[in-house]
Design a protein around this motif. Structure first.
Motif, mmCIF file in Angstrom:
data_model
loop_
_atom_site.group_PDB
_atom_site.id
_atom_site.type_symbol
_atom_site.label_atom_id
_atom_site.label_comp_id
_atom_site.label_asym_id
_atom_site.label_seq_id
_atom_site.Cartn_x
_atom_site.Cartn_y
_atom_site.Cartn_z
ATOM 1 N N GLN A 287 0.507 -18.220 -18.571
ATOM 2 C CA GLN A 287 0.038 -19.475 -19.153
ATOM 3 C C GLN A 287 -0.102 -19.340 -20.664
ATOM 4 O O GLN A 287 0.254 -20.249 -21.425
ATOM 5 N N GLY A 288 -0.623 -18.198 -21.112
ATOM 6 C CA GLY A 288 -0.747 -17.970 -22.549
ATOM 7 C C GLY A 288 0.607 -17.947 -23.237
ATOM 8 O O GLY A 288 0.782 -18.501 -24.334
ATOM 9 N N ALA A 289 1.602 -17.319 -22.584
ATOM 10 C CA ALA A 289 2.951 -17.267 -23.152
ATOM 11 C C ALA A 289 3.559 -18.657 -23.229
ATOM 12 O O ALA A 289 4.261 -19.007 -24.195
ATOM 13 N N ALA A 290 3.280 -19.492 -22.195
ATOM 14 C CA ALA A 290 3.817 -20.850 -22.187
ATOM 15 C C ALA A 290 3.227 -21.678 -23.322
ATOM 16 O O ALA A 290 3.915 -22.499 -23.941
ATOM 17 N N ILE A 291 1.959 -21.465 -23.633
ATOM 18 C CA ILE A 291 1.322 -22.195 -24.732
ATOM 19 C C ILE A 291 1.933 -21.791 -26.071
ATOM 20 O O ILE A 291 2.213 -22.642 -26.935
ATOM 21 N N ARG A 292 2.170 -20.502 -26.236
ATOM 22 C CA ARG A 292 2.800 -20.043 -27.483
ATOM 23 C C ARG A 292 4.200 -20.634 -27.638
ATOM 24 O O ARG A 292 4.612 -20.988 -28.747
ATOM 25 N N GLU A 293 4.912 -20.759 -26.520
ATOM 26 C CA GLU A 293 6.246 -21.351 -26.566
ATOM 27 C C GLU A 293 6.186 -22.813 -26.987
ATOM 28 O O GLU A 293 7.026 -23.293 -27.757
ATOM 29 N N LEU A 294 5.189 -23.523 -26.479
ATOM 30 C CA LEU A 294 5.035 -24.935 -26.859
ATOM 31 C C LEU A 294 4.759 -25.083 -28.351
ATOM 32 O O LEU A 294 5.261 -26.004 -29.003
ATOM 33 N N LYS A 295 4.005 -24.180 -28.917
ATOM 34 C CA LYS A 295 3.578 -24.293 -30.312
ATOM 35 C C LYS A 295 4.583 -23.674 -31.289
ATOM 36 O O LYS A 295 4.800 -24.205 -32.381
ATOM 37 N N GLN A 296 5.198 -22.566 -30.876
ATOM 38 C CA GLN A 296 6.074 -21.839 -31.800
ATOM 39 C C GLN A 296 7.549 -22.021 -31.501
ATOM 40 O O GLN A 296 8.402 -21.612 -32.296
ATOM 41 N N GLY A 297 7.868 -22.609 -30.358
ATOM 42 C CA GLY A 297 9.258 -22.796 -29.974
ATOM 43 C C GLY A 297 9.879 -24.011 -30.620
ATOM 44 O O GLY A 297 9.412 -24.515 -31.662
ATOM 45 N N GLU A 298 10.924 -24.512 -29.981
ATOM 46 C CA GLU A 298 11.672 -25.640 -30.533
ATOM 47 C C GLU A 298 10.816 -26.895 -30.671
ATOM 48 O O GLU A 298 11.022 -27.692 -31.583
ATOM 49 N N GLN A 299 9.882 -27.088 -29.734
ATOM 50 C CA GLN A 299 9.075 -28.310 -29.781
ATOM 51 C C GLN A 299 8.105 -28.299 -30.959
ATOM 52 O O GLN A 299 7.814 -29.345 -31.540
ATOM 53 N N GLY A 300 7.563 -27.127 -31.280
ATOM 54 C CA GLY A 300 6.664 -27.027 -32.429
ATOM 55 C C GLY A 300 5.456 -27.935 -32.337
ATOM 56 O O GLY A 300 5.081 -28.584 -33.321
ATOM 57 N N LEU A 301 4.847 -28.000 -31.164
ATOM 58 C CA LEU A 301 3.707 -28.903 -30.956
ATOM 59 C C LEU A 301 2.445 -28.343 -31.606
ATOM 60 O O LEU A 301 2.280 -27.139 -31.763
ATOM 61 N N GLY A 302 1.539 -29.261 -31.952
ATOM 62 C CA GLY A 302 0.271 -28.867 -32.560
ATOM 63 C C GLY A 302 -0.833 -28.722 -31.527
ATOM 64 O O GLY A 302 -0.670 -29.076 -30.346
ATOM 65 N N ASN A 303 -1.971 -28.230 -31.977
ATOM 66 C CA ASN A 303 -3.098 -27.998 -31.066
ATOM 67 C C ASN A 303 -3.619 -29.285 -30.428
ATOM 68 O O ASN A 303 -4.180 -29.251 -29.332
#
Length: 326
Positions: A287-303
């Motif tokens: 779950q932690g890895a998935a959150i990092r992917e959401l924030k640092q990956g292609e989507q670049g989502l914010g908190n």
């Protein structure tokens, strides 16, 4: 010489005639009243029917009073109608604003805030007070006293609004009761806050699933806010604050491990699917890895992005299970 009587004047004749008519009228009314007294079914004159009608109307009114009393004696106040509960809700909202500086609920121009909170479609709120050790089920510490829950909170634990008695302890101390063969709902939430008066982003498994009844879905509140409720009173020449409970408010909850729910019957799959057969620590790491992917990956989502917030809430829930595996 026999004297003869003088004829009566016309005025005297008219007077005698009127007296005779009045005498007949009084006799007729006396006969009508006697008829009503002897038999209520007599309808000889208009007067008798009117008297009889009045008598029936009086009888009907008495019957209505009796049935109204029976209705009132069986009437039960809903959570937002009882005076003690209304005061508790007012104290809860005032305490929240005192702790955060912000109102929990936008009341607008409403003059009935307890009713507004009861119907609030997007916010669940529940107030607990103490644990009754003498009512403890096997292997449990006791039954948490739930003083208040609105419709959304009842929905969280699977109850319709009219079955609140399966969860709430009434203001007079009456414990929750089974309804239509359905058992009382037991809540597992702390009834005190020792280290702080307000907390946000609180995740806690609130209801344990019942494996024996094929209902193994735990209920976990997510990103909840909780705070101590205090009531102020003037005693001995000064204001004194008394703790009257702890309130919990949330917008989403987990059903089991994969379903996220929100008020109004909204259900969706958990954003990040993790193999339920994995160990709890593995699931936390994933779950932690998935959150990092959401924030640092292609989507670049914010908190503050809803997807990230939902994923973080799930991470907190998994961590809470690690701390409290029950």
């Amino acid at each position: 010489h026999n004297p003869t009587m003088a004829p009566l004047p016309l005025q005297a004749k008219l007077s005698a005639f009127i007296i005779l008519i009045l005498s007949w009228s009084m006799q007729a009314e006396a006969f009508a009243f006697q008829s009503v007294k002897v038999s209520s079914g007599t309808t000889t004159t208009r007067t008798t029917s009117q008297l009889f009608a009045k008598k029936k109307k009086k009888s009907s009114k008495n019957n209505n009073k009796k049935s109204g009393f029976a209705w009132a004696s069986s009437f039960k106040l809903k959570p937002f109608e009882a005076q003690a509960t209304r005061e508790l809700v007012a104290n809860a909202l005032a305490s929240f604003q005192g702790r955060t500086g912000q109102p929990l609920l936008d009341v607008g121009t409403s003059t009935d805030i307890p009713k507004l909170l009861w119907d609030e479609p997007n916010l669940a709120i529940l107030i607990v007070d103490e644990v009754l050790a003498e009512t403890a089920p096997p292997n449990e510490g006791g039954v948490v006293v739930v003083k208040y829950a609105n419709k959304a909170a009842l929905e969280t634990v699977g109850l319709p609004p009219d079955e609140y008695e399966r969860l709430l302890t009434e203001p007079d101390g009456t414990a929750p009761s089974d309804q239509n063969g359905k058992q009382v709902i037991a809540i597992n939430l702390p009834t005190t806050m020792t280290d702080k008066l307000f907390q946000k982003n609180y995740t806690k498994k609130m209801v344990k699933g019942d494996k024996e009844k094929d209902d193994d879905n735990d209920i976990t509140i997510m990103e909840a806010q909780r705070w101590v409720i205090e009531r102020s009173s003037f005693l001995g020449g000064k204001f004194v604050s008394t703790t009257v409970g702890v309130a919990y408010a949330w917008n989403e909850w987990m059903i089991g491990d994969l379903v996220v729910a929100s008020p109004g019957g909204v259900r969706r799959e958990q954003l990040v699917g993790v193999d339920s057969s994995s160990s709890l620590q593995d699931r936390i790491d994933a779950q932690g890895a998935a959150i990092r992917e959401l924030k640092q990956g292609e989507q670049g989502l914010g908190n503050k992005d809803p997807q990230v917030m939902s994923a973080v809430a799930e991470l907190l829930r998994l961590k809470s299970l690690l701390d409290d595996p029950k």
